[in-house]
Write an enzyme that holds these catalytic residues in place. Structure first.
Site, PDB file in Angstrom:
ATOM      1  N   GLU A 269       0.811  -1.224   0.000  1.00  0.00           N
ATOM      2  CA  GLU A 269       0.000   0.000   0.000  1.00  0.00           C
ATOM      3  C   GLU A 269       0.843   1.273   0.000  1.00  0.00           C
ATOM      4  O   GLU A 269       0.767   2.087   0.924  1.00  0.00           O
ATOM      5  CB  GLU A 269      -0.968   0.009   1.180  1.00  0.00           C
ATOM      6  CG  GLU A 269      -1.972  -1.124   1.148  1.00  0.00           C
ATOM      7  CD  GLU A 269      -3.039  -0.977   2.216  1.00  0.00           C
ATOM      8  OE1 GLU A 269      -3.641   0.106   2.292  1.00  0.00           O
ATOM      9  OE2 GLU A 269      -3.256  -1.943   2.969  1.00  0.00           O
ATOM     10  N   HIS A 271       1.679   4.992  -0.620  1.00  0.00           N
ATOM     11  CA  HIS A 271       0.871   6.195  -0.797  1.00  0.00           C
ATOM     12  C   HIS A 271       1.759   7.380  -1.169  1.00  0.00           C
ATOM     13  O   HIS A 271       2.079   7.576  -2.326  1.00  0.00           O
ATOM     14  CB  HIS A 271       0.030   6.464   0.454  1.00  0.00           C
ATOM     15  CG  HIS A 271      -1.111   5.518   0.621  1.00  0.00           C
ATOM     16  ND1 HIS A 271      -2.170   5.474  -0.252  1.00  0.00           N
ATOM     17  CD2 HIS A 271      -1.357   4.566   1.557  1.00  0.00           C
ATOM     18  CE1 HIS A 271      -3.031   4.535   0.125  1.00  0.00           C
ATOM     19  NE2 HIS A 271      -2.552   3.968   1.223  1.00  0.00           N
TER      20      HIS A 271
END
Length: 296
Positions: A269, A271
Site C-alpha cells: 500500500e 501512498h
C-alpha cells in the site's frame, strides 16, 4: 527502528507497526524525513544520520504533509478537520478551517507565502497564513484532492469526483479542465520539470500531463489496475509515482517512457512519495518507508 529490506535499488525501513499507517512524507528544514501516521494520530521524524524515529502526537487523522515557508511542517488532519503545524523541535499547533467537517486532504506551500489546502468533503480550497489566518474559496469542481503550486503562480488541484484538474488563482478564480478518460478519478498532482503539471489517474491506471493552458495528455500504465496515487518530480528530471494497487513505484520521463520498481510486497500500500537525500522515498501503509535509488 533500523530494520530494513535491501532489494537492489529499493530498500525498505520499518518505522512503525502495521496498524500505524505511514501515509505521506516530506523533507523537513532540518534535513530529516517527516511523515504522517494516519492511524496513530501522529507525525514522525526519521533522523538522516542514524535513522532513529521520533513520534509526535497530533490531531486525528494526519494525512498529507508539506514543508512550509516558515521552516515548519504543515499537514492536514482529515478526521479532526483541522490544519496542523509542527516545528523541527516538535512544537505542535493546529488551525480550524472556516467550513466545518471539511475533510482537509491535500496541502502545499503557495506562491504567496501561505499554505493552501483542499477541503475534499465540502468542495472548497483554503488558505492559511503562517500566523493562522484562514480564508476559503469554492473549488472549481467536486472533491478537490491533492494540490500543488504551478509554474504560472496559480494553485492546481485534482478534482477527484469531477473527473478534472482544477486551477485556482490566488484571488480565488477557478477553472476546471475535464479529463478525456471517464472515471479517471485523479488524485496526486505535482509541478513537473517541463513547465507542466503531472497527475495520477487512480481510476484509469494512467499518468496525466496538463499544460498551464489546459492541454492534456494521458499515458496508460501496463497494469490498468495499478491505481497510481501520489506523484512527485525526481532529481533525475523524471516524475515518480506510487502504484497503490500493485505495490510498486513507477517512473515516467517527460516524453512518456514508463518503468517501475517492485516493493517487497504487492499489498504494501504505497501512498505518498517525495525526494529526500538524492533518492525517492515513499510511505508504505503497512509500516515502512521505501527508498528508491535514482539510477544514473
Amino acid at each position: 527502528m533500523n530494520e530494513f529490506i535491501d532489494a537492489g535499488p529499493v530498500r525498505e525501513f520499518t518505522v512503525s507497526d502495521a496498524e500505524a499507517g505511514p501515509y505521506a512524507l516530506a523533507e523537513g528544514p532540518d534535513g530529516a524525513l517527516w511523515f504522517t501516521l494516519v492511524h496513530r494520530d501522529a507525525v514522525a521524524r526519521r533522523d538522516p544520520g542514524d535513522g532513529r524515529v521520533t513520534v509526535h502526537p497530533v490531531g486525528d487523522g494526519p494525512t498529507v504533509i508539506a514543508r512550509g515557508p516558515d521552516g515548519a511542517l504543515w499537514f492536514t488532519e482529515y478526521r479532526a478537520h483541522r490544519i496542523g503545524r509542527i516545528t523541527a523541535d516538535g512544537d505542535y499547533s493546529s488551525f480550524a478551517p472556516l467550513t466545518p467537517e471539511g475533510g482537509p486532504f491535500g496541502i502545499t506551500a503557495g506562491p504567496d507565502g501561505a499554505m493552501w489546502f483542499t477541503l475534499s468533503s465540502v468542495d472548497r480550497v483554503g488558505r492559511v497564513t503562517v500566523d493562522g489566518r484562514v480564508t476559503e474559496y469554492p473549488a472549481p469542481g467536486a472533491f478537490p484532492s491533492a494540490i500543488t503550486t504551478g509554474p504560472d503562480g496559480a494553485l492546481w488541484c485534482t478534482l477527484n469526483q469531477h473527473n478534472a484538474v482544477g486551477r485556482l488563482t490566488t484571488d480565488g478564480h477557478g477553472t476546471a479542465y475535464p479529463l478525456p478518460t471517464e472515471g479517471a478519478a485523479p488524485v496526486g498532482i505535482t509541478a513537473g520539470p517541463d513547465g507542466a503539471l503531472w497527475f495520477t489517474e487512480i481510476g484509469a491506471g494512467r499518468i496525466g500531463r496538463i499544460t498551464v493552458d489546459g492541454a492534456i495528455t494521458e499515458y496508460p500504465l501496463s497494469d490498468p489496475a495499478a491505481r497510481p496515487h501520489a506523484v512527485t518530480a525526481g532529481p533525475d528530471g523524471a516524475l515518480w509515482f506510487t502504484e497503490w494497487g500493485s505495490g510498486r513505484v513507477g517512473r515516467i520521463t517527460v516524453d512518456g517512457h514508463v518503468t517501475s520498481y517492485a516493493l517487497s510486497r504487492t499489498d504494501s500500500e504505497p501512498h505518498g512519495i517525495a525526494e529526500h537525500d538524492g533518492a525517492l522515498w515513499c510511505a508504505l501503509e503497512t509500516g515502512s518507508l521505501a527508498r528508491i535509488e535514482v539510477q544514473p
